[in-house]
Each structure stands twice: as structure tokens, then as C-alpha cells.
Design a protein around this motif. Sequence first.
Motif, PDB file in Angstrom:
ATOM      1  N   UNK A1075      -9.427  15.209 -53.539  1.00  0.00           N
ATOM      2  CA  UNK A1075      -8.444  16.153 -54.042  1.00  0.00           C
ATOM      3  C   UNK A1075      -8.167  17.321 -53.145  1.00  0.00           C
ATOM      4  N   UNK A1076      -8.896  17.470 -52.031  1.00  0.00           N
ATOM      5  CA  UNK A1076      -8.662  18.587 -51.122  1.00  0.00           C
ATOM      6  C   UNK A1076      -8.090  18.064 -49.811  1.00  0.00           C
ATOM      7  N   UNK A1077      -7.145  18.820 -49.314  1.00  0.00           N
ATOM      8  CA  UNK A1077      -6.427  18.374 -48.134  1.00  0.00           C
ATOM      9  C   UNK A1077      -7.353  18.353 -46.930  1.00  0.00           C
ATOM     10  N   UNK A1078      -7.210  17.330 -46.118  1.00  0.00           N
ATOM     11  CA  UNK A1078      -7.977  17.174 -44.881  1.00  0.00           C
ATOM     12  C   UNK A1078      -7.071  17.553 -43.722  1.00  0.00           C
ATOM     13  N   UNK A1079      -7.510  18.497 -42.914  1.00  0.00           N
ATOM     14  CA  UNK A1079      -6.706  18.936 -41.783  1.00  0.00           C
ATOM     15  C   UNK A1079      -6.934  18.005 -40.597  1.00  0.00           C
TER      16      UNK A1079
END
Length: 1332
Positions: A1075-1079
Motif C-alpha cells: 500500500x505504500x509507494x515504492x520510489x
Amino acid sequence: ALIYENEEHHKRMNKDSLMHAPEFVIKPRSHTVWEKQCVRLHCTVSGWPDPRVVWYKNNVTIDPMAHPGKYKLESSYNVHSLEINRCDFDDTAQYRVSAMNSKGELSSFASIVVKRFKGEVEEALPMPRHGLISEYGITFDTHIVDGFGVSFGREGETMSLGATVIISPNLARYQPEVQWYRDDVLLQPSKWCHMHWSGDKATLTLTHLNKEDEGLYTLRITTKSKYETYSAYVFVRDADAEVEGAPGAPLDVKCQDANKDYVIVTWKQPAVDGGSSILGYFVDRCEVGTTHWSQCNDTPIKFARFPVTGLVEGRSYTFRVRAVNKSGMSRPSRVSEVVAAMDPADRARMRGTSAPWTGQIIVTEEEPAEGVVPGKPKELEVTEATKNYVVLSWKPPGERGHEGIMYYVEKCVSGTDSWQRVNTEIPVKSPRFALFDLAEGKAYSFRVRCCNSAGVGEPSEATEATTVGDKLDIPSAPGRVVPTRNTDTSVVVSWEASRDAKELVGYYIEASIVGSNKFEPCNNKPVKGTRFICHGLVTGESYVFRVKALNAAGLSECSQESEAIEVKATPPTCSFPWFHSVSHPNKPHPPPPHPMLSQNLSPPSLHKLRRARSSAVPASPTPPYGISVLECVRDSMVLAWKQPTFIGGADITGYFVDYREVINGVPGTWHEANVKAVSDRAYRVSDLKENRKYQFQVRAANMAGVGIPSLPSGTFVCEEWTIAVPGPPHDLQVTEVRANTLVLLYKPPVYQGRDPVNGFYIDIKEADAEEEAWRGVNEKAIKTLKEGETYVFRVRAQNKAGVGKASEPTEPVLAETKPGTTEIVVDVDDDGVISMNFACSNLTPDSKFVWSKNYEEITDDTRITVATSGGKSKATFNMLAEDDIGIYSCAVTHTDGACSSYTLSAEELKKLLELSHDHKFPIIPLKTELAVELQEKGRIRFWLQAEKISANGKIEYVFNDNSLSQGEKYKMNFNKDTGVIEMIMESLLPEDEGTFTFQLQDGKATNQSSLVLIGDVFKGLQKESAFMRKEWHRKQGPHFVEYLSYEVTPECCVILKCKVGNIKKETVALWYKDGREVKGDEKLTFTEGVLNLEIAQISKKDAGVYEIVLKDDRGQDTSTLNLTEQANSSTALKIQSTDEGIRLYSFVSYYNEALQVTWHHKDSAIAFTDRIKSGVVGEQLWLQITEPTEKDKGKYAIEFHDGKGGLKRTVELSGQGEATAEFQMAPYFLYNRARVAGGLPDVVTIQELKALNLTCNISGEPLPEVVWLKNEREIVSDGHYVMKLEAGKYASFTITTVNTTDSGKYSILVKNKYGTESADFTVSVFSPDSKK
């Protein structure tokens, strides 16, 4: 008892009590009074609603206003009285009081006798009464002078008929009995006709003329001594139509078989149709006491009889009828007599007299009886059947309890056991019922149940099957019409009656001035008999006449027009043409046959055809000739003769034979051999004396009279023939003469010889050749005649003893095909109706078409129906079958030999039946049946392809018996070039589950194809459509071509990758973990549409759910990959039924090519075949089993490995549980559909005269219907073909004795509600000789 009586009295008088018919509490009493006294009749009447009371004198309503001071009527508190002031002798009469309300009508009678005082001159005169008066001792002489003549009126007018009567001696105040008749029926005073006697003049006034008033009116004056009559005809013409071109009004409206809520209304059709045929009739009813007319039938009916239902019991009605054609509606008919809707038994009781007064009132009390369910109705029968309705009648049951009963009527289509109640809402009260809206041509059975408050009883016995259709045929056209002069304004018209007419009502006669081509009716009321005097014609004009017959079914075709006749008075010396002009004072002529009998007395159908000479008035025929002896015994001789050369312009109706004895060469006196005319040209003269010599003469008769006798024959000796060979054949007839062929007919010899006749010899010679030139046709190869040559023929009979004497030769016959000669043409119309057609252009006014089979006239219309119009005649086969095989011929009378024949052989019959079937039931051939497929965007396409269909073809799209039309939901298309028919739907909704049908029609040809989408099949198609639609919308924006997956590099790096499509510069890819964006890299690069995310040195902390979102302004798409310890997961293994069989499936969390899938059955890996296949759709893993069998039951498992671990799912297809139910129910159409299990060969070769028996196994639930076909036509079991079905699974086919006609293609067709299957085989029959 007194209390009970008082309560009953108040109950009857109370307006709030139950409605009941009128009853006379006190009836009027008869009185005898002196002249100039007053008399009063009174009565007390009960009933509710309050009855309307009317007083009558001799059945004529008493009107006090018409006789001021004479009559006084009073009514008060149900007491009604009639007071007659200063009675005189004319008041002696029978008086009737009538009480009527909505529940019925009741009458009571009383008489008044007025006596004269003694001492007056006429004291002994008795009261007037019917019958001859014998008390006076006086002889009266009666004369009717100044009588009425033939009268003409129009509907709606008033007409008076009167005559002066002179009676001598003239006694004051003496009144003879005056009676008026119409068509021999005594008239009674009514509102339609008033009668008056003034002392010397009798008058009849018809107040409002209707066509019912047309007829022969007779005035009859009766005295003690005798009676005198005077008659004249009254003609009533139609009133002007309210709409131009509308028909005349119907007439003679009558009510029959009235009951509680039912009556049959009958009428007669009008003579005037307004110039176009009448389409039908409307029946109207009006309740007595109102002025409102209501229409009883919604659509016009052609039958002149109609059952009216729905009447209210106890109320009275009148009826009228209107005719309608394309121009409009006729005026209404005269109203019928009043009829009350009530039980006939109640009507009879109400009209009967009451029981005499006993002086006692006996009151009894009854215990309330328990309700009894009524029994079965009795004697149920179909009393009337037309194509519009069927009428049933029955009798009430014996067991019915104390209360009234009503009825329910049930119907059943013949051949089924499904009974349907017709009157479900309201039971009927009458034991009569009319059923409408039945399918014409179908057969039905009927039954009736009784019901009351206790319940519904058992049904009656069912009627025999009744086919809906008109049982009464329209009469055939009347025969020859002959006009005869009568007066300077009238003509006597005679005609031949319609043949085989049923329930004939009468005839209408029409006249037309020559050259006008406009026919006007001579009578507006049908007349019976075959003779009518047409009045009102124009002196000096020439008229032609024609006649139509009618019955309840309608009017016949018009007869042929008569000869033209000029209207002028008959000279005193002229007689009717059917009386002979010469008579003998002491010996009357034999009476000529009546024209009505001419059909029965006509000669055989194929008589020698001669052209009739043109004659305005028929003449008697010329003498017969060629008298010969056919047989001789001790006391009788059989004579034969030839037809007269001139028949007098009318068909010969018979012959009269005379004989005389010749003694010593001196002829004696002529004696009649037959009093009744004989139709054949052969007759046995009996009561002769053996060994005596006789001479004979013959006279011919037609409708004009009896002709002069023939020349005396040769002298013949009456002695018994003892020769061994046969006598001569006789009655030779030559017909169908052509340039090279002709047909010769003859009758076998009367004298057989010692042995039966076993053959005939036909002899021929040229007409002018010598006797030695006779040669046998069947001895030498003479197959054709020589055109232009004249021949004569004779016939000889043969038996075992030898060849007998030759017949008399025929008249010379010229071998030529006459101009205008036509042949019989066989035609099969579009309805498959087979007919033979013959046309003749050389007709005379007296010509008739005569059809024969095997040269015997066809008089029975059960096999063939003949219709003739103008110069064409059509003989239609009612139902062509083997019984119709034979030689058919058609001859036209009163022509120069117009005739033709047609041979219907067995092979010709077969060809005609095949052609008829193809015409009657044309089928549009289909290349493909109705199918369904999914298109782009998940659209559902239903389609089929017709092999051949024209541009005018029509398609009807049906869903669950409801017609579909073009719109937003359905898009239809018909490619007329390719024959492809399709219907496209955007999506499937739950309400779209059912049966889709395409119905095709191209002219008369039809076909249809259906597709059933229900249950799991429908749900699977719906789900797949929704998936494809979702996929299409997904692919309109950036989307994943291959979803997110992973691979491990040799460097132990994990690369998450996916393949994308339809991207543009603005497309953005975002990676997420849990659920958290991966850079990742700021700039994403796509190499051949592949997007990667590399995870170096992967560890447990990298475990999680990875997600990539691909989006731009057109939309977005998402792909997820679970990189947890559980590399993959799946749902339970489930079963789905499909059209092909069973599908086992499971959904996995994700699927890629690295996933290894293995299917097992009973712990063994499944070897895939065309019947058992596996595959992947999205995340669904499936196993398809086509047409499963018992061997496919057992445990199934699916194993799959993704490199990190494996999963296994199982399901059981045996034992108990849902899986077994799915296995059993899903392919129900496969297990339960009808099947042919084998046993039939492809080809059977068999020798002629052997027996063939074939057997095969069938299966299916429910038990299939078995049909055997030969060359695609159904075979019916008979003595030749025997079809059996044993134990529900063995079907056998037997040909008892094989012949060459049995060769062909055979099929067995089995079908039930789950499917149809067929098997074909070919039978080849050979004869032993051909085999060699």
C-alpha cells in the motif's frame, strides 16, 4: 299454520323480498250476461318487481282510448279489473289477462257470453264460434266481389287488402266467419296486421310492411252452407338503404330453444346484397321494457343462426338482425317475438292452469336438508357445429338435491387427456351452452359437471370428437330454368331443384331485361317448390331469369340464365311447354316427369353427345330408332334402342315402350309396357305369351313432353333362347374422338349363354366399306385411326362356347380432332390441393359438365368435389389416396362431343402426392441452425444462415413466445445476399434467460430454429460476456498485456516485471508495496512494452504484496503480485455443467507460465484426448469432460507448483453430496435425450417377396416418440408396414412382403423434450430374374 300463511303473504307482497315471477292469487271468472248489462272481470296478481298487467280480447290488446266509454281498466293494490259497459253481442269473446315482469310472464283466461232478450227476431242466434254453423236451417250463398289484386309495397309502408262480400239471404247483424291466410297460415290480429269486418266488406291492414309480409294472401268467408276464398300475391320490396350499396335487411327472425340464459336466433338471408357479397350478420337484443339495443356478436357471422348467451334469467327479450357488406350496414330486420329467458319446464307450468281449489290449506314443515352434490348430467350431445361456434345440450341429473343446480363445461383437444374448463368464472344455468373461439379444423370432446352449494359433481360422459367447421354446405346451384308466358305483366318460371341440398330454406328468383345485365329480385321472401309466377314485368320487354337456392349456410351460385322470353299474355290455345299438345279423348297421355325428377331419370353419364338445336321453348324429342332384342325367355323380352337424333333442346328424362301382338301378319292394338318412364335404353317387357309374335315401339320424353313413337320394330317371336354363345352387347357409345384415337363404351350382353362371358372382340370398318371389311381391333395391330376417315364399330361377346352375335353397329364416326378440343389438365395449387380441370368454349345454355370415374358418373362428393363456373369445371380431390386410382373423364352435354379423360395410375398418384406435400408444406432450407457467439465488447450474437430465401422473406424474432423488435436492446440484421440472419445484444441480463427463436417466412414457405439458454449455460455465457466487456473497456486505456510476475536472475536478484500496452507519453506507472509507494527511477523506460522493478539481495523484509498502477487521462489498470511465503493460492475445485458436458475448475491467485498444473483421476494422471481437455482462462484452471459417462465418475484432483511450493484440490464425482448432483443434473440433456443406440445397417439388399425385419435400441427419459420415415415421409403402420416399440427400448420395423416399390431411403426418428436423433438406412429390393 295461520301465522305461516300470513308471513308468506307478506313476503310475496313485500317489495324487498326475493324477486319472483307473477302469480295469480285470484283469477278472473267467466260470466254470462244479458245484452246492455255491464260486466266486470277482476283478478289479484302477486310478483316482484310489480307485474305489468295487459287485457286482451280474442288475443287483441284492449285499448280504452280507442273505444271511449266502452272499457274501463283499474289497478289498485295488486287488484286489477276490466269493466265492459253496455255489453252487446260482439262482446261475446274469450278474454285474457297477462301479467309480466323481469322474472317471467303468466296469463289467465275467462269467457263472456252475451245473451239476447226473448221476443226479438234474432233471439236464437248463437254466439260466434269457429267452424261451420249448422243451427240456422238456412242456406247461404256467398260471393266475393271487388277483390284485391297483386299488390306491391315497400318496407315501412302501410297496405290494406279488401274485398266486398255479398251473402244472401241478407240477415241483419249476421256475421260470417272471416279468416285471412298468408301462404296457407292463418293470421291472427296483432300490431302488424289489423282485421275489420263492416258487414259487407272484409279488410286486412298491414300496418308496417316488412318482407315477412310477402306471400300469397287468401280471404276465406265461411257460412253454414259453404265457404268462399279469394287469393292474390303481395310483394314487399326493400326500403331504400341508409348507406348506398348496403344490403337489404334480413327477415323472419325467430327465437328457438330458449332457456334460462340462452336462446338460438335464426333468420333468412335477404335477396338483395347491395352489389357486393354480404360479409356477415350482427344480432342485436333488447330487453322488454327498454329501448336500448345491444349487439350480441363482435364480428359478423355468415351462418344464419346464432346462439345468444348471457341472458338474465326471468327477463324477456326481443331480437333483430342486421346484414353488412363492404359498403355498410343494412337496416335492421323486423324484431322477433318476445321470448322470456327461463326454464322451458317453468314456462310450461306458468302457462298451464292451476290446480282446483280444495277448500283446505295444509302447511307442513320440513327439516332443512343437507346439501347433496349433484350427479352427472345426462344425454350430452353436440346439437350444432359451425366454424364460429359449437352448441352443446344435455339433461339435468336425477340426483340434484332440493336446490337449483348450475353447470361447468369442459373441453379437451382430441387425442389428449387435458381437460380445460371453459366457463371458469360463472357457471351456466341452462342445460345448453355455446362455445366460441375454437380452432377451426381441430377436433374437440366435451363434458359437463353440475354444481351447487354442496360442491361440484362428477363429469358427464364425454362426447365423441367433433371437428370445428361448418357441417352444413351451401346448396348447389339450381338446374335448368324455363320461363313460360303467363299474362302481359307476368311470367311463370320453373327450374330444376338443387341437388342434394340439405335444410333447404327456399329459392330467390331474379329477372333481367335482355341487354341490361342488371338483375332485380322477383321475390324478397324465399319460396319453396320449383315454380313461381314473377309479376310486375314490363309488357313487350324480353327477360332472362336465374335462380339461387339458400339455406342457413348461405346462398348458392346462380343457376345458368334461362332463354329470353318476351312478356305478353299467353294465347288461349297455348299450353305450358311440359304438357303434350295432343290428347286422346279416352286414353290420357303418360304424364311427363316432373322437372325436379329429371336428375334421377337422366341417362348414363357418358351418353352420346349431340348438339342441341337452338329453341326458345323446348320441344319433345324425335323418335328413338334401331329397336333390337337382347334376350328372350318364355314370357318376356329385353329390348334395346338408340337415342333420338334430336332430343328437343332439353335432356331426355325417360322412355315409354309399347307393344302389340301380330296374329297371322295382322298387328293388334298397342299396349303400354311401362307406366313410369325408364332411364336406360334397355327394358324388359314382361307378361308376354310364349311363341307369340310381337312388335314394339318406343317414345322418348323430356321436360317439354313425350315425343311421337318410333316406327314399329320388326316382328319378334317370344321364345326362350337356348343358344350356347352370349347375346349381343348393347348401348355402344363413342366418345373422346380425336384424329387417331377414340373411346368406345358398351354394356355386356343381357343373355350370357351357357357360360359366363370371358371377353369381348371389338370390330371396326370404314363406314362405306362392305360387310367383309369388318376386322378385329384386338386381333390385328391397329393402334391408331386414320385422320379424316369415317368408321363404324361393333362388339361381340365370348364365352367358353364361342363368340356370340355382334351388337348393332355404331353411328359413323369421323376421326378428327375438332377445333377447340381441350384435354383435362391436372393442377396442384399453392395449398397442395390437387384438381382436374376441363374447359369448353362451345357451351350452349343447356350444357352441363359431367364428371365420371371409370366411365360411371360421380354422384358421391365424399372423394371429389366438383365446381363449375362459366366454361370451366374443376374436380378437386378431397383427400387423394389409392382409392382414387382410375380413369377420370369429363363430358359436356349439349355440345358436339366435348369430352376428355385422364388416367390416374399408382405412379401418377405417388408423384401428385409428393408434389402436393411440397406445395402444401414448403420449407425454407437452412445451412446452419440458430447459434450464439460472443463478439468484441462482450456482445452476444445470435445467428443462422438460410440456404435459400428471397428478398421478400420475413423474419420474426421471438423470446419466450414474445415477439422482439428493433431497438436499443436488440439489433437485427438480415443479409438477403448471403441469407445470414442475426440479432445482437450488448449484454445479458437475468431476465434474458430463456428460449430464443428465429421464425422465417418466405411466401408460404416457413421454418424456424430455436436456442435454449437456461441454467448454468446461460450464467456461463453471461459471465463470459461480462468479462469480455470489462476487458474491452480496460484495454481502451493503458493496460497490462501480461500481469505482474517475477523471475530470479543468476545473480539472485528478483525482477518484478509486467507487459503493458496502449500507452502514451503521459502514461504514469506507480509501484506500491503493501500500500505504500515504492520510489524507483524517476524516469521509466519501456523496453518493448515491458516494465521492470528489480529487487537486489532479496530478504524476508522484501516479502509483501506488490502492486503496480498504470494510468493516464484515459483510465488506469492495476496488477498485483503476492510475494509472501505462500507463493500462490486457489479456490476449491468446483463443477460446472456446459452444453458439451462437465467442466471442473479452480481459480488461482495469479497465473503465469511457470505455474505447473497436473490433473488426476482416481490418483492417476489424466491423458488428455479430444473428449477430455484442460486449459486456462485468466486465473481460472479448467478440465472439460465432453459427453461424460459412468466411467468418468470418481475422485478428481488438480496439483500445481509455482517453484516455491504446491497446492492440491480435489472433488468427488461419486457417492453422496452436491458433486454427484451436479454430475447427474448438469448434462441432463445428454443422459435423458432421445437416442438411437444402433442395430440398423447402412444398406439392406433383399429379394422381392421376402420379409424384412430390423430392430434397434432406443433410450431417453421421458420415453422418446418413435417415427419411421420413407423418403422423408412418415410411414403409417398397416398390413404392409408393421412398426412396434417393445419394453420402451426395442424399436422394430417389418415389411411383411417386400416389393420393388419398397426400395428407398428409410429413417428412424426418436425425440423427446431433451433432444432428437435419427438413424438412416437404405433398402434395395431386387427380383430373382434381375439378380441373375
